[in-house]
Design an enzyme around this catalytic site. Sequence first.
Site, PDB file in Angstrom:
ATOM      1  N   CYS A 174      29.760  11.898  -1.686  1.00 13.30           N
ATOM      2  CA  CYS A 174      28.642  12.556  -0.999  1.00 13.30           C
ATOM      3  C   CYS A 174      27.969  13.618  -1.847  1.00 13.30           C
ATOM      4  CB  CYS A 174      29.145  13.178   0.294  1.00 13.30           C
ATOM      5  SG  CYS A 174      30.253  12.081   1.178  1.00 13.30           S
ATOM      6  N   HIS A 204      25.434  20.913   3.775  1.00  9.82           N
ATOM      7  CA  HIS A 204      26.022  19.573   3.725  1.00  9.82           C
ATOM      8  C   HIS A 204      26.069  19.035   5.161  1.00  9.82           C
ATOM      9  CE1 HIS A 204      27.919  16.227   1.893  1.00  9.82           C
ATOM     10  NE2 HIS A 204      29.035  16.364   2.572  1.00  9.82           N
ATOM     11  N   GLU A 256      32.150  24.813   6.103  1.00  7.04           N
ATOM     12  CA  GLU A 256      30.914  25.164   5.395  1.00  7.04           C
ATOM     13  C   GLU A 256      30.354  26.489   5.925  1.00  7.04           C
ATOM     14  OE1 GLU A 256      27.841  22.170   5.407  1.00  7.04           O
ATOM     15  OE2 GLU A 256      26.757  23.200   3.811  1.00  7.04           O
ATOM     16  N   LYS A 259      21.045  15.750   8.187  1.00 10.85           N
ATOM     17  CA  LYS A 259      21.727  14.457   8.370  1.00 10.85           C
ATOM     18  C   LYS A 259      21.601  13.947   9.800  1.00 10.85           C
ATOM     19  CE  LYS A 259      25.151  14.715   4.627  1.00 10.85           C
ATOM     20  NZ  LYS A 259      24.825  16.016   3.979  1.00 10.85           N
ATOM     21  N   HIS A 293      23.913  10.303   7.136  1.00  5.91           N
ATOM     22  CA  HIS A 293      24.606  10.688   5.907  1.00  5.91           C
ATOM     23  C   HIS A 293      24.408   9.565   4.891  1.00  5.91           C
ATOM     24  CE1 HIS A 293      27.165  12.235   2.966  1.00  5.91           C
ATOM     25  NE2 HIS A 293      28.097  12.789   3.716  1.00  5.91           N
ATOM     26  N   PHE A 313      34.098  14.004  -0.630  1.00  3.78           N
ATOM     27  CA  PHE A 313      35.465  13.493  -0.703  1.00  3.78           C
ATOM     28  C   PHE A 313      35.896  13.539  -2.171  1.00  3.78           C
ATOM     29  CE2 PHE A 313      35.775  10.447   3.209  1.00  3.78           C
ATOM     30  CZ  PHE A 313      35.737  11.542   4.048  1.00  3.78           C
TER      31      PHE A 313
END
Lengths: 89, 401
Positions: B161, B293, B304, B325, B330, B389
């Site tokens: 991501c 994010h 976050e 998003k 995403h 990730f």
Amino acid sequence: MHDQVFAIIAQEAHRAPEELRAEMTLEELGLDSLGLVEVIFAIEERFDITVPFNANETAQEQFDITSVGAIVRAVEKLVAGDTPSAAVA
Amino acid sequence: MHRVVITGAGTINALAEGVGATQAAMAAGRSGIGALQFSDVERLSVQIGAQIHGFAPEDRFELGKLALYDAFTQYALVAGAEAMAQAGLENAPDPARWGCIIGSAGGGHGTANDAYRAVYAQGKNRVHPLTVPKLMANAAPAHLAIRYHLQGPGFAVATACASSNHAIGLAFQMVRSGMVEGMLAGGAEAMLNFGGLKAWEGLRVMSPDGCRPFSADRNGMVQGEGAGVFVLETLEGALARGATPLAEIAGFAMNCDASDIVMPDQDSAARAIAGALSDAGMAPEEVGYINAHGTGTAANDRIETAAIRQVFGAVADHVAVSATKAMHGHCIGATGAVEMVACLMALRAGVIAPTINYSTPDPACDLDVVPNVARHVQVGAVLSNAFAFGGFNAVLALRAI
């Protein structure tokens, strides 16, 4: 079914099944979030069921994971077909 | 050291094709998330996504070339063409001094999916002969390079991501250092197929009913697809050829949690945010907008928020933070590039894209998340967060110019 669920959890936790007790939590067994999804996958494969579990839900109302015993009871309910929306995790 | 500016932007995503139409959709708080359409979708437990509909590749590309273009390459080419046109470039002005970096997590995922289906499910004994060059993750930058004569540095970045932010950040560093004059950079992703979603399903992190970042009722991420591509060049080069700088990329930082493979780490994310500010010589007070994010998962949004508070302190209460998003999904390896479109809208039009689907405050996500409705406000500097990730973080800092 009790023994099979114990065996699955024990294997993921790298323990012997006889070391597990119903009141134990997954945290106590050292299982993290990925260990948990592996347990759920193994349960689904073993019993041919769909476990309604979403890692984002803090209160797992449809599938109780608070202890080893709770998981056994949740699996028993699923196998008996007691959870209506099993396919919509 | 050179100042680095963006002189061209392009995108295609579930909201729209084109930067203007995407920004209009973002300003309106529209969602591109809906029922997924592909074969075997009925066998998925999660059947929603931000999918691009109505895109007819056979109308857009020569048939001979299309045999080599997976959807992620097609999206990169569409976004790249828009960016180059806006920059006023037919081709790289000095091919050896221009390059291309494209982020993608899955590369030609649909091509692999189709090939596996053929040999495993359909029992066929051969797949299309161009399967390998079509599915390779560096196909997108390769075809952009071929199209625009980009003979300098070129490669694909795969950091899940954070891929797009790494691609843009690395291109920024190359231009800033004088290694190149200009770069095409961004991300492209097309993983919305049965195999791709089936793999994601197993992780149990996707929402079956919608993306609700920072809202207490959030229950996971929703997958998207698309691309964003940008022309980066030195400020002096842009001005010399009469191009219009859209924004300045002022700083970039990347780091690794080096801990859990999927759980984000607050301190590490905070280090990346602080690193981008430091690289840009930017005080927290200067930042008017952070494109978060903001995946809509329980863990990301909480961590976050804490990371932003850790870096910004009391200033965090005065920074608009939104997660787009909820609108474009995403887009995984393309997500930072699509989100850059929202950053440009904030810097150029003074419109902050909202966090839509927000209904219930979460004490653990107590930032100004610009709930549901876009905000008109002058913004001088923005940050774009990406936490992947693998624990790879990449944060970009931009200024209005």
